[in-house]
Each structure stands twice: as C-alpha cells, then as structure tokens.
Design an enzyme around this catalytic site. Structure first.
Site, PDB file in Angstrom:
ATOM      1  CG  HIS A  86      -6.281  -3.272  -1.166  1.00  0.00           C
ATOM      2  ND1 HIS A  86      -7.380  -3.527  -1.922  1.00  0.00           N
ATOM      3  CD2 HIS A  86      -5.327  -2.847  -2.015  1.00  0.00           C
ATOM      4  CE1 HIS A  86      -7.117  -3.270  -3.183  1.00  0.00           C
ATOM      5  NE2 HIS A  86      -5.869  -2.850  -3.272  1.00  0.00           N
TER       6      HIS A  86
HETATM    7  C1  UD1 Z   1      -0.868  -4.165  -3.980  1.00  0.00           C
HETATM    8  C2  UD1 Z   1      -0.852  -3.169  -5.124  1.00  0.00           C
HETATM    9  C3  UD1 Z   1      -2.260  -2.733  -5.460  1.00  0.00           C
HETATM   10  C4  UD1 Z   1      -3.187  -3.936  -5.644  1.00  0.00           C
HETATM   11  C5  UD1 Z   1      -3.102  -4.797  -4.405  1.00  0.00           C
HETATM   12  C6  UD1 Z   1      -4.006  -5.995  -4.462  1.00  0.00           C
HETATM   13  C7  UD1 Z   1       1.157  -1.731  -5.290  1.00  0.00           C
HETATM   14  C8  UD1 Z   1       1.705  -0.393  -5.027  1.00  0.00           C
HETATM   15  N1  UD1 Z   1      -0.073  -1.971  -4.783  1.00  0.00           N
HETATM   16  O1  UD1 Z   1      -1.300  -3.481  -2.800  1.00  0.00           O
HETATM   17  O2  UD1 Z   1      -2.262  -1.991  -6.648  1.00  0.00           O
HETATM   18  O3  UD1 Z   1      -4.513  -3.489  -5.844  1.00  0.00           O
HETATM   19  O4  UD1 Z   1      -1.757  -5.219  -4.253  1.00  0.00           O
HETATM   20  O5  UD1 Z   1      -3.998  -6.691  -3.246  1.00  0.00           O
HETATM   21  O6  UD1 Z   1       1.795  -2.543  -5.904  1.00  0.00           O
HETATM   22  N2  UD1 Z   1       1.153  -8.491   2.904  1.00  0.00           N
HETATM   23  C9  UD1 Z   1       1.052  -9.689   3.584  1.00  0.00           C
HETATM   24  N3  UD1 Z   1       0.884 -10.823   2.853  1.00  0.00           N
HETATM   25  C10 UD1 Z   1       0.816 -10.822   1.502  1.00  0.00           C
HETATM   26  C11 UD1 Z   1       0.931  -9.588   0.838  1.00  0.00           C
HETATM   27  C12 UD1 Z   1       1.090  -8.435   1.553  1.00  0.00           C
HETATM   28  O7  UD1 Z   1       1.100  -9.755   4.798  1.00  0.00           O
HETATM   29  O8  UD1 Z   1       0.667 -11.890   0.897  1.00  0.00           O
HETATM   30  C13 UD1 Z   1       1.311  -7.232   3.677  1.00  0.00           C
HETATM   31  C14 UD1 Z   1       2.749  -6.782   3.691  1.00  0.00           C
HETATM   32  O9  UD1 Z   1       3.128  -6.660   5.006  1.00  0.00           O
HETATM   33  C15 UD1 Z   1       2.762  -5.413   3.038  1.00  0.00           C
HETATM   34  C16 UD1 Z   1       1.304  -5.024   2.972  1.00  0.00           C
HETATM   35  O10 UD1 Z   1       0.530  -6.218   3.105  1.00  0.00           O
HETATM   36  O11 UD1 Z   1       3.496  -4.496   3.758  1.00  0.00           O
HETATM   37  C17 UD1 Z   1       0.960  -4.381   1.685  1.00  0.00           C
HETATM   38  O12 UD1 Z   1       1.388  -5.153   0.579  1.00  0.00           O
HETATM   39  P1  UD1 Z   1       1.908  -4.435  -0.743  1.00  0.00           P
HETATM   40  O13 UD1 Z   1       2.463  -5.426  -1.661  1.00  0.00           O
HETATM   41  O14 UD1 Z   1       2.762  -3.285  -0.378  1.00  0.00           O
HETATM   42  O15 UD1 Z   1       0.632  -3.755  -1.387  1.00  0.00           O
HETATM   43  P2  UD1 Z   1      -0.901  -4.066  -1.358  1.00  0.00           P
HETATM   44  O16 UD1 Z   1      -1.542  -3.196  -0.358  1.00  0.00           O
HETATM   45  O17 UD1 Z   1      -1.225  -5.512  -1.298  1.00  0.00           O
END
Ligand code: UD1
Length: 364
Positions: free
Chosen positions: A205
């Site tokens: 991820h």
């Molecule tokens: C985040 C953390 C990372 C951690 C990871 C665990 C930061 C910079 N990164 O990364 O350190 O290891 O979480 O999972 O804080 N999304 C969904 N549903 C959700 C959550 C996210 O659809 O419940 C999608 C969103 O569209 C978003 C993308 O996933 O744009 C990424 O989510 P984001 O919170 O930016 O970071 P992670 O990649 O999850």
C-alpha cells in the site's frame, strides 16, 4: 489525569488497543480517543475496534481522504478545536501517519504535553511521507517511547535529550500476544481452501509502490510470473484504486494462482500470515508480525526501520524489482530457514503498554 489519544488509521487502532485497555484499568485516568477519520471504510477501521474490544470509546472527526496537505491541515484544524475544548494533560500519538503529525502539531502549538509512541523509527528515506511525519513528530514530543535500542540511538544522534526517551518495546507485540487464542481459531485457511505452508501472502500500500506505475507494474508482473505457488492478496483501498486505474486489477483477476481479497480483519490476517510459507509486504508492522508468527518475509522496499529482522535473517529487502522478487520467492520455496532463526525477539516483552502508562503516571 486526562489523556487524549489521536488515531486515524488501521495500524494505529491496532497499536493503540493495548494502551486503551491499560488506561481503562485506572479510575484516576480519563481517556479521550479521537479518530481523525483518515481511514473510514468498515474494514479499514471499525472492524478493529470491534475485534480488539475498543468499540464506542472514540469520537470521529471524519476528515477522510485528500492530498497530504489538505488531509493533514484539516485534521490539524479539527484537532486544535478538540484539544482546546478538552484541555488534556497528555496528548498521545502513535505511529507515523498524517494523523500522527496533525495530532503532534496541534498539541505542540497549544503547548500541551505530547508523547509519541513508536518513536525513533527511521528509514532515512525522505521520499516516504511516513519518514517526514515521524521525524517532525519526534522533534516536537516531550516524551518519546521507542520500540528498539536502534530507535533510541537514532533519537540520540538527532540530539533528543536522553531523559525524554523511554525504551518500552512494541505495543503491536502486546496486542499479538493477547489475541493469539483468537488468531488460533480463525477459520480463514479453511474458508479460502488453502494448504498450510503452501501459499504466500502479499500486502502492498505504500505510496512509493502503488502510486508509481513502474513499481506497481513490476510487482504485478512478478506475481503473475510466480505461478508455482498460490498467492493470497488482501488489497488495501489505495492499491485497489491504482490497480483499477491502470487496468491491472483484471490481469490479476485472470491469474488462477492469485486470490484477490478485500482487506482482512486482524485475526484472519494474522492467521493467514502464521500459516503461510512466506509474506511479501511493504508494511512496517507486518515485517515484525512475520517474525513473531515465524514466517519468512520479503519486504518490497529498499529500506526498513526494523533492521533487526534483516540482521536475524527472517526478512530480506527486495524493493519493487521484479527479478529480485522472483529470486527471493524461489529461494524461500527451495530452502528451509536456519534452525532457531525465529527464537529472538528484539521488540519487547509484551508489556509495552503497561510501561507507557506507568511512565505517563509518574511524569504527571
Ligand atoms: C496510511 C499511512 C501509512 C499506513 C497506512 C496503513 C500516511 C501518510 N500513510 O496510508 O503510514 O501504513 O495508512 O493502511 O498517513 N482509502 C479508502 N478507504 C479507507 C482509507 C483509505 O478508500 O478506509 C483510500 C483513499 O481514497 C485514499 C487512499 O486510500 O486516497 C490512501 O489513504 P491514505 O490515508 O492517504 O493513506 P494510506 O495509503 O492508507
């Protein structure tokens, strides 16, 4: 004493669970749990509160997704309001996510006492948003709880005063130990029709892997090529989005040896890793979980904060290079791990949460 704990993502809920449980044992401590809403899907958030018995304790700021600046900024604004209203004696932030940094900045600017859990972890790769988050958080924290000696040394090298650093171990190990009986009874292996030790698990991820088309394509091509072993792939929402956008999801769907899944709950995920031949991952926490569950790990990154797993020999760094991934998978398939390789654990004794709460009580 009033503690305000800020969390927002899947791993933060997991690593906070033993702290919440420990704090609730004390009648003289009031606990506020604030969820930023960074992760919002049921299987990325609520399921862990349910599984780990920390349901209904928190308020959710529902900030949601956005660019880093937007997401961190909105959390900062909302958290400042909450902290101003609650006036906690301590703000606690675990890990290295945008929620961690927002909580740290809000507390520091309000001159509130701040404690960072999982402090001093470094990859020395500033392209990782997590590295920026953890460095800034460490440098505005009053109390820094570290998992390993190496993390402690990293902080000392950066000039953090020795008296504010506490080596307590990993709360992720606390939670794993306490949940082992439930991990044991998970039926995920039967449900997925898997044979113990004859499948690999992959999770990815990290922004550097999944938002970079070249790296994502190398990883996908490696998985497609590795048709000599069954591969189980619980897909993170960020990864699913990128796989879909680049038309690689359908390629993976067509491969008979690959099982694509939605993100799993804690017990199922850990059972899956425990019974697997190997784990391929770019997660930080899962590299340590593989060691605890005695499964060999291939890390899809060039650096790791958890260098002890490499030194012990249970983990290997391959980046996102297709040839290196294939080579290491084949190596694990054709060799048994050296005897006693899983015997040491440099990540604490399973009592990190107890130590953290004790230290906060004494500092109060
Ligand atoms: C985040 C953390 C990372 C951690 C990871 C665990 C930061 C910079 N990164 O990364 O350190 O290891 O979480 O999972 O804080 N999304 C969904 N549903 C959700 C959550 C996210 O659809 O419940 C999608 C969103 O569209 C978003 C993308 O996933 O744009 C990424 O989510 P984001 O919170 O930016 O970071 P992670 O990649 O999850």
């Amino acid at each position: 004493m009033k503690i305000l704990l800020v969390l927002g993502t899947r791993p933060q809920i997991i690593k906070s669970a033993p702290i919440i449980e420990e704090v609730l044992r004390y009648e003289d401590i009031e606990l506020q749990v604030v969820h930023t809403g960074q992760h919002y899907d049921y299987e990325m958030s609520k399921v862990f509160f349910k599984e780990l018995n920390v349901a209904d304790l928190f308020r959710n700021l529902n900030v949601g997704s956005g660019t880093h600046g937007w997401q961190t900024g909105n959390m900062l604004i909302r958290l400042e309001e909450v902290m101003n209203h609650e006036k906690p004696d301590w703000v606690l932030v675990p890990g290295d996510t945008n929620s961690t940094l927002a909580g740290a900045l809000a507390a520091a600017k309000l001159n509130m006492r701040l404690a960072h859990i999982e402090s001093g972890a470094r990859s020395y790769d500033m392209n990782m948003p997590e590295e920026i988050n953890r460095r800034l958080t460490d440098h505005c924290s009053d109390v820094l709880f570290t998992v390993t000696k190496n993390c402690r040394n990293n902080l000392l090298k950066e000039g953090i005063p020795e008296e504010s650093i506490f080596l307590v171990g990993d709360t992720m190990y606390d939670v794993l130990l306490s949940q082992l009986p439930k991990i044991e009874v998970s039926q995920i292996i039967e449900k997925l029709n898997l044979v113990d030790n004859e499948y690999a698990v992959i999770t990815t991820h990290r922004q550097e892997n999944v938002d970079d088309e070249k790296n994502l394509s190398e990883i996908v091509e490696a998985l497609i090529t590795l048709d000599g072993i069954e591969i189980v792939f619980p897909i993170h929402p960020r990864t699913r989005k990128q796989l879909k956008r680049t038309n690689r999801l359908s390629t993976l769907e067509k491969a008979d040896h690959i099982k694509l899944l939605s993100p799993l709950g804690y017990h199922d995920m850990l059972k899956l890793v425990r019974n697997a031949r190997m784990l391929l991952t770019d997660s930080g926490g899962m590299q340590k979980e593989a060691l605890w569950l005695e499964t060999r790990c291939i890390t899809l990154r060039d650096t790791t904060e958890w260098i002890e797993t490499i030194e012990i020999g249970v983990n290997v760094l391959v980046g996102s290079d297709k040839t290196s991934i294939i080579k290491e998978v084949k190596n694990i398939l054709t060799s048994d791990p050296p005897k006693n390789i899983f015997d040491s654990n440099p990540y604490g004794d399973g009592k990190a949460a107890k130590k953290i709460v004790n230290i906060l009580k004494q500092a109060d």
